[in-house]
Motif scaffolding. Structure first.
Motif, short mmCIF file in Angstrom:
data_model
loop_
_atom_site.label_atom_id
_atom_site.label_comp_id
_atom_site.label_asym_id
_atom_site.label_seq_id
_atom_site.Cartn_x
_atom_site.Cartn_y
_atom_site.Cartn_z
N THR A 41 -34.86 -25.26 -19.96
CA THR A 41 -34.48 -23.98 -19.35
C THR A 41 -35.66 -23.44 -18.55
N GLY A 42 -36.88 -23.55 -19.12
CA GLY A 42 -38.09 -23.09 -18.43
C GLY A 42 -38.31 -23.86 -17.14
N LEU A 43 -38.11 -25.18 -17.19
CA LEU A 43 -38.29 -26.01 -15.99
C LEU A 43 -37.32 -25.61 -14.89
N ASN A 44 -36.06 -25.34 -15.29
CA ASN A 44 -35.06 -24.92 -14.30
C ASN A 44 -35.46 -23.60 -13.66
N PHE A 45 -36.00 -22.71 -14.48
CA PHE A 45 -36.42 -21.39 -13.99
C PHE A 45 -37.57 -21.55 -12.99
N PRO A 53 -40.57 -28.03 -0.68
CA PRO A 53 -39.52 -29.01 -1.00
C PRO A 53 -39.97 -30.15 -1.93
N GLU A 54 -41.20 -30.70 -1.71
CA GLU A 54 -41.65 -31.83 -2.54
C GLU A 54 -41.78 -31.41 -4.00
N LEU A 55 -42.41 -30.23 -4.18
CA LEU A 55 -42.61 -29.74 -5.56
C LEU A 55 -41.29 -29.41 -6.22
N LYS A 56 -40.37 -28.86 -5.42
CA LYS A 56 -39.05 -28.49 -5.94
C LYS A 56 -38.31 -29.75 -6.43
N ASN A 57 -38.39 -30.80 -5.59
CA ASN A 57 -37.76 -32.08 -5.98
C ASN A 57 -38.37 -32.64 -7.25
N TYR A 58 -39.69 -32.54 -7.35
CA TYR A 58 -40.41 -33.04 -8.52
C TYR A 58 -39.95 -32.29 -9.79
N ALA A 59 -39.86 -30.97 -9.66
CA ALA A 59 -39.43 -30.16 -10.81
C ALA A 59 -37.99 -30.52 -11.19
N LYS A 60 -37.15 -30.81 -10.19
CA LYS A 60 -35.75 -31.18 -10.44
C LYS A 60 -35.69 -32.52 -11.19
N MET A 62 -38.02 -33.76 -13.10
CA MET A 62 -38.51 -33.50 -14.46
C MET A 62 -37.40 -32.92 -15.33
N SER A 63 -36.63 -32.00 -14.72
CA SER A 63 -35.54 -31.37 -15.46
C SER A 63 -34.46 -32.40 -15.83
N GLY A 64 -34.19 -33.32 -14.88
CA GLY A 64 -33.22 -34.40 -15.13
C GLY A 64 -33.68 -35.29 -16.27
N LEU A 65 -34.97 -35.61 -16.25
CA LEU A 65 -35.53 -36.46 -17.31
C LEU A 65 -35.45 -35.76 -18.67
N MET A 66 -35.69 -34.44 -18.63
CA MET A 66 -35.62 -33.67 -19.88
C MET A 66 -34.19 -33.67 -20.41
N GLU A 67 -33.22 -33.54 -19.50
CA GLU A 67 -31.81 -33.54 -19.89
C GLU A 67 -31.44 -34.87 -20.56
N ARG A 68 -31.92 -35.98 -19.97
CA ARG A 68 -31.65 -37.31 -20.54
C ARG A 68 -32.28 -37.43 -21.92
N THR A 69 -33.50 -36.88 -22.04
CA THR A 69 -34.22 -36.97 -23.32
C THR A 69 -33.47 -36.20 -24.41
N ILE A 70 -32.98 -35.00 -24.04
CA ILE A 70 -32.23 -34.18 -25.01
C ILE A 70 -31.01 -34.95 -25.51
N ARG A 71 -30.32 -35.62 -24.58
CA ARG A 71 -29.13 -36.40 -24.91
C ARG A 71 -29.47 -37.56 -25.83
#
Lengths: 218, 149
Positions: A41-45, A53-60, A62-71
């Motif tokens: 949630t913090g990463l999404n925020f 744009p580059e940093l935004k993509n990187y954060a996105k 990271m958030s995707g990887l976190m979602e996979r890890t949670i699953r």
């Protein structure tokens, strides 16, 4: 005397192993995964506040990887200990596992329940669940079939569960003599420890049936 | 115009003619989640592959997709890392050897092409080259799987 202490040791080992597995599963689900969820949630925020744009993509990413890890952590936790066993009961837990089993091995499982389901204590339902799990894994490994059936028959004082496949079957005497039957022995031992019975029959080219009877404490 | 299924199966057939394998399978990541399925297969013994869903990073296809590198198994289950139940397609199709390469779409590995044998085998340069060649062709069809094209 020796036999009795051997049985007690076996019972103690199985019980402590199950308690430890349950502790790890609950820790993964209730503590680690909650923290990961907060981090996501913090990463999404943070991502929403980034303009570059580059940093935004990187954060996105990271958030995707976190979602996979949670699953992954959630699935690992369920694999270790099915929470539904305590909340929804034995039939629901086996149905849920059968679905996961089909998705994993491509073998279709038909789960049928006759009679009114009774409340079964935690150690007893866990023992029955583990036997069903072991029997299904054996089907995936050896039976060479694409379907199997689990049938529950609920009586007043006991429940009978049959796990049946129409696969290639095996010569039970040969397997018992070869010493490659540890899984089968473990199923019998688990049932014996909770006062139940486990029986296995198999016929070449006709299939295998594992049948367990679990007494229900009133 | 040929459907995506026809195009992919034609390539699988070409691969099967070129190398003496028993099974050819294409695993693809889902469009909306990281899970992987086996939508296309040839030389299959049953329909199990249709129901198998592999988690990202698990099984032979999951590992090839997550690492983006080829992977081979020469004598299943003797030479594997982990449990035999971690390799459902090998169990389902009774494969003893398999070699798989990633399928790349938009710069990312999103699928895997696999050849399988029902006996133990060492893979040679010709098979690996043929697999890479067919994988390149298959990659050009992936847009229709991952977009609404």
């Amino acid at each position: 005397m020796e036999l009795k202490s051997g049985n007690q040791a076996c019972s103690y080992i199985i019980q402590s192993q199950e308690e430890e597995i349950k502790r790890v599963a609950l820790e993964l689900h209730e503590s680690i995964n909650q923290n990961l969820y907060t981090l996501q949630t913090g990463l999404n925020f943070i991502e929403s506040g980034i303009e570059q744009p580059e940093l935004k993509n990187y954060a996105k990413e990271m958030s995707g990887l976190m979602e996979r890890t949670i699953r992954e952590v959630r699935l690992l936790s369920v694999e270790l200990y099915p929470n539904t066993l305590s909340t929804l009961g034995l039939t629901a837990a086996v149905k849920s596992y059968a679905k996961l089993f089909t998705n994993t091995f491509g073998i279709l499982i038909d789960v049928d329940s006759q009679g009114e389901e009774k409340l079964v204590s935690d150690p007893e339902s866990l023992a029955a669940f583990r036997v069903c799990q072991e029997a299904l894994i054996n089907i995936a490994k050896y039976a060479d079939t694409d379907k199997a059936k689990i049938a529950f028959t609920w009586g007043e004082f006991s429940v009978k569960i049959e796990i049946k496949d129409t696969g290639k079957g095996f010569d039970t005497n040969k397997v018992m003599e070869s010493g490659r039957s540890m899984g089968i022995a473990a199923m019998g031992e688990r049932m014996r420890l909770v006062g139940g019975q486990c029986n296995l029959t198999s016929e070449l080219d006709k299939g295998t049936t594992v049948s367990i009877v679990l007494p229900i404490q009133s | 115009m040929e459907s995506l299924k026809e195009l992919i199966l034609t390539e699988c057939d070409r691969l099967k003619q070129g190398v003496p394998c028993d099974f050819v399978g294409v695993a693809l990541q889902n469009r909306n989640d990281p899970d992987i399925t086996w939508p296309y297969a040839m030389g299959n013994r049953n329909e199990k592959y249709k129901y198998i869903t592999v988690r990202y990073g698990k099984g032979i296809a999951g590992k090839v997709i997550s690492s983006g590198t080829p992977m081979g198994i020469t004598n299943f289950p003797e030479t594997i890392l982990g449990k035999i139940t971690d390799y459902p397609i090998m169990l389902a199709e009774k494969l003893v050897a398999a070699y798989s390469v990633p399928l790349v779409w938009n710069g990312l590995p999103k699928g895997a092409l696999l050849i399988g044998y029902r006996n133990a085998r060492q893979f040679d340069e010709h098979e690996e080259q043929k697999l890479r060649e067919v994988a390149k062709h298959l990659e050009s069809f992936l847009s229709s799987h991952f977009t609404d094209e």
